[in-house]
Design a protein around this motif. Structure first.
Motif, PDB file in Angstrom:
ATOM      1  N   ARG A 146       0.869  -1.181   0.000  1.00 48.90           N
ATOM      2  CA  ARG A 146       0.000   0.000   0.000  1.00 48.90           C
ATOM      3  C   ARG A 146       0.897   1.219   0.000  1.00 48.90           C
ATOM      4  N   HIS A 147       0.566   2.158  -0.900  1.00 47.71           N
ATOM      5  CA  HIS A 147       1.504   3.251  -1.166  1.00 47.71           C
ATOM      6  C   HIS A 147       0.729   4.545  -1.368  1.00 47.71           C
ATOM      7  N   GLU A 148       1.258   5.635  -0.851  1.00 45.07           N
ATOM      8  CA  GLU A 148       0.623   6.939  -1.041  1.00 45.07           C
ATOM      9  C   GLU A 148       0.867   7.435  -2.461  1.00 45.07           C
ATOM     10  N   VAL A 149      -0.204   7.856  -3.132  1.00 44.38           N
ATOM     11  CA  VAL A 149      -0.072   8.249  -4.540  1.00 44.38           C
ATOM     12  C   VAL A 149       0.545   9.631  -4.679  1.00 44.38           C
ATOM     13  N   SER A 150       1.210   9.820  -5.817  1.00 44.49           N
ATOM     14  CA  SER A 150       1.754  11.127  -6.179  1.00 44.49           C
ATOM     15  C   SER A 150       0.638  12.016  -6.717  1.00 44.49           C
ATOM     16  N   ALA A 151       0.967  13.277  -6.977  1.00 45.57           N
ATOM     17  CA  ALA A 151      -0.025  14.205  -7.528  1.00 45.57           C
ATOM     18  C   ALA A 151      -0.506  13.736  -8.898  1.00 45.57           C
ATOM     19  N   GLU A 152       0.410  13.208  -9.718  1.00 46.36           N
ATOM     20  CA  GLU A 152       0.037  12.748 -11.055  1.00 46.36           C
ATOM     21  C   GLU A 152      -0.950  11.586 -10.984  1.00 46.36           C
ATOM     22  N   VAL A 153      -0.669  10.623 -10.128  1.00 45.45           N
ATOM     23  CA  VAL A 153      -1.547   9.466 -10.001  1.00 45.45           C
ATOM     24  C   VAL A 153      -2.876   9.861  -9.368  1.00 45.45           C
ATOM     25  N   ALA A 154      -2.823  10.768  -8.393  1.00 52.33           N
ATOM     26  CA  ALA A 154      -4.057  11.241  -7.753  1.00 52.33           C
ATOM     27  C   ALA A 154      -4.974  11.909  -8.768  1.00 52.33           C
TER      28      ALA A 154
ATOM     29  N   SER B 299       2.919  -0.616 -11.151  1.00 49.41           N
ATOM     30  CA  SER B 299       1.485  -0.460 -11.416  1.00 49.41           C
ATOM     31  C   SER B 299       0.794   0.005 -10.153  1.00 49.41           C
ATOM     32  N   GLU B 300      -0.031   1.031 -10.284  1.00 50.74           N
ATOM     33  CA  GLU B 300      -0.858   1.484  -9.168  1.00 50.74           C
ATOM     34  C   GLU B 300      -2.315   1.370  -9.585  1.00 50.74           C
ATOM     35  N   PHE B 301      -3.151   0.880  -8.676  1.00 51.83           N
ATOM     36  CA  PHE B 301      -4.523   0.524  -9.019  1.00 51.83           C
ATOM     37  C   PHE B 301      -5.539   1.442  -8.346  1.00 51.83           C
ATOM     38  N   SER B 302      -6.639   1.643  -9.063  1.00 47.98           N
ATOM     39  CA  SER B 302      -7.729   2.447  -8.510  1.00 47.98           C
ATOM     40  C   SER B 302      -8.151   1.889  -7.152  1.00 47.98           C
ATOM     41  N   PRO B 303      -8.401   2.757  -6.181  1.00 46.59           N
ATOM     42  CA  PRO B 303      -8.877   2.277  -4.871  1.00 46.59           C
ATOM     43  C   PRO B 303     -10.248   1.618  -4.956  1.00 46.59           C
ATOM     44  N   GLN B 304     -10.926   1.758  -6.108  1.00 44.93           N
ATOM     45  CA  GLN B 304     -12.212   1.110  -6.293  1.00 44.93           C
ATOM     46  C   GLN B 304     -12.061  -0.396  -6.559  1.00 44.93           C
ATOM     47  N   ILE B 305     -10.830  -0.814  -6.857  1.00 43.70           N
ATOM     48  CA  ILE B 305     -10.580  -2.245  -7.118  1.00 43.70           C
ATOM     49  C   ILE B 305      -9.951  -2.854  -5.867  1.00 43.70           C
TER      50      ILE B 305
ATOM     51  N   PHE C  12      -5.060  11.352 -11.992  1.00 42.46           N
ATOM     52  CA  PHE C  12      -5.564  10.317 -12.901  1.00 42.46           C
ATOM     53  C   PHE C  12      -6.756   9.587 -12.283  1.00 42.46           C
ATOM     54  N   PHE C  13      -6.649   9.207 -11.028  1.00 44.30           N
ATOM     55  CA  PHE C  13      -7.724   8.455 -10.376  1.00 44.30           C
ATOM     56  C   PHE C  13      -8.820   9.362  -9.798  1.00 44.30           C
ATOM     57  N   GLY C  14      -8.569  10.666  -9.770  1.00 42.61           N
ATOM     58  CA  GLY C  14      -9.556  11.583  -9.190  1.00 42.61           C
ATOM     59  C   GLY C  14      -9.664  11.440  -7.683  1.00 42.61           C
ATOM     60  N   ILE C  15      -8.524  11.270  -7.008  1.00 46.20           N
ATOM     61  CA  ILE C  15      -8.497  11.116  -5.559  1.00 46.20           C
ATOM     62  C   ILE C  15      -7.525  12.134  -4.968  1.00 46.20           C
ATOM     63  N   GLU C  16      -7.463  12.205  -3.666  1.00 50.77           N
ATOM     64  CA  GLU C  16      -6.589  13.168  -3.007  1.00 50.77           C
ATOM     65  C   GLU C  16      -5.140  12.665  -2.985  1.00 50.77           C
ATOM     66  N   VAL C  17      -4.215  13.613  -3.102  1.00 54.12           N
ATOM     67  CA  VAL C  17      -2.798  13.288  -2.969  1.00 54.12           C
ATOM     68  C   VAL C  17      -2.561  12.671  -1.587  1.00 54.12           C
ATOM     69  N   GLY C  18      -1.776  11.604  -1.571  1.00 53.66           N
ATOM     70  CA  GLY C  18      -1.498  10.941  -0.307  1.00 53.66           C
ATOM     71  C   GLY C  18      -2.415   9.779  -0.001  1.00 53.66           C
TER      72      GLY C  18
ATOM     73  N   ASN D 109     -14.817   3.673 -19.292  1.00 56.31           N
ATOM     74  CA  ASN D 109     -13.863   4.785 -19.284  1.00 56.31           C
ATOM     75  C   ASN D 109     -13.492   5.233 -17.869  1.00 56.31           C
ATOM     76  N   ASN D 110     -13.572   4.318 -16.920  1.00 54.77           N
ATOM     77  CA  ASN D 110     -13.111   4.608 -15.565  1.00 54.77           C
ATOM     78  C   ASN D 110     -11.633   4.251 -15.447  1.00 54.77           C
ATOM     79  N   PRO D 111     -10.810   5.101 -14.831  1.00 51.03           N
ATOM     80  CA  PRO D 111      -9.383   4.784 -14.698  1.00 51.03           C
ATOM     81  C   PRO D 111      -9.182   3.608 -13.746  1.00 51.03           C
ATOM     82  N   ILE D 112      -8.381   2.637 -14.167  1.00 50.51           N
ATOM     83  CA  ILE D 112      -8.181   1.459 -13.314  1.00 50.51           C
ATOM     84  C   ILE D 112      -6.717   1.195 -12.973  1.00 50.51           C
ATOM     85  N   GLU D 113      -5.788   1.623 -13.854  1.00 50.47           N
ATOM     86  CA  GLU D 113      -4.377   1.346 -13.572  1.00 50.47           C
ATOM     87  C   GLU D 113      -3.499   2.448 -14.127  1.00 50.47           C
TER      88      GLU D 113
END
Length: 244
Positions: free
Chosen positions: A111-119, A149-155, A121-127, A219-223
């Protein structure tokens, strides 16, 4: 090795020689970077002049199948990993089609805190923490790509999965998530000390960075995927057609 040219055929001698050498370099003995027999030997075997033989070899050099080294000889170009822009495939599928057996040298999921770029992409908060899969992969003798690979928290993917299975097979069969669209970015960079150590190259040597933004059928971001490839092991091909 038994190479024969039909001197009674209307097909030019250099074309026949080209076909014979093309078949030769695809055999297990030569396909992974071995040197061809000396030109003197080959021309005697084929009963053609060295100039005719060189014409055939030059065609295969121009196609990237052979490499000439002055004073050393002509060797077969080591097979590179090719990928294309249309009808995208997972890495495992690409390698299966190419007949390359892939090995996992390292694999970890955390489990890893996402960067701003990944956040973004997934539409979530940084960290926000998501599952992050890191894999060092390659042929049995050496690695050539490091994947993150980082995965959507919805998965609800977990560390208990068998990640020796193809990733998109896991997502589809175990979670009902179908990877459908991939938007990619390809760039070049100098390997830092971390990537150099992983890929067994020198720090500062070129690597290819391949980012994939993967979406499901809705069209939901997954990875969010980043692959760092040894530059001598990967070629990306693009085929374009004009609208006429």
């Amino acid at each position: 090795m038994n190479l024969k040219i039909d001197h009674t055929s209307p097909k030019p001698l250099h074309k026949q020689a080209e076909e014979l050498i093309r078949n030769l370099i695809d055999t297990p003995e030569y396909r992974d970077g071995q040197y061809l027999p000396k030109e003197v030997y080959l021309s005697e075997q084929l009963k053609i002049s060295r100039n005719t033989l060189r014409q055939a070899i030059s065609t295969l050099v121009a196609e990237g199948l052979l490499v000439r080294k002055k004073g050393v000889g002509t060797r077969v170009q080591k097979k590179k990993i090719f990928s294309g822009a249309s009808n995208w495939l997972s890495f495992s599928e690409e390698m299966r089609i190419l007949g390359i057996e892939i090995h996992n040298f390292e694999l970890q999921i955390i489990r890893h805190e996402v960067s701003a770029e990944v956040a973004t992409f997934f539409g979530i908060e940084v960290g926000t923490k998501v599952m992050r899969l890191e894999r060092l992969r390659g042929k049995k003798d050496a690695p050539f790509v490091y994947f993150i690979s980082e995965f959507s928290p919805q998965i609800p993917i977990s560390a208990s999965e068998n990640f020796n299975r193809p990733l998109y097979e896991i997502l589809e069969r175990d979670y009902g998530v179908v990877a459908f669209t991939s938007k990619e970015e390809i760039s070049a960079a100098a390997a830092d000390s971390f990537i150099a150590a992983k890929l067994e190259i020198k720090q500062g040597e070129p690597v290819l960075i391949r980012k994939r933004y993967v979406y499901d059928i809705n069209n939901n971001p997954i990875e969010f995927n980043v692959g760092c490839y040894r530059a001598d092991s990967f070629t990306y091909t693009i085929e374009s057609k004009r609208n006429i």
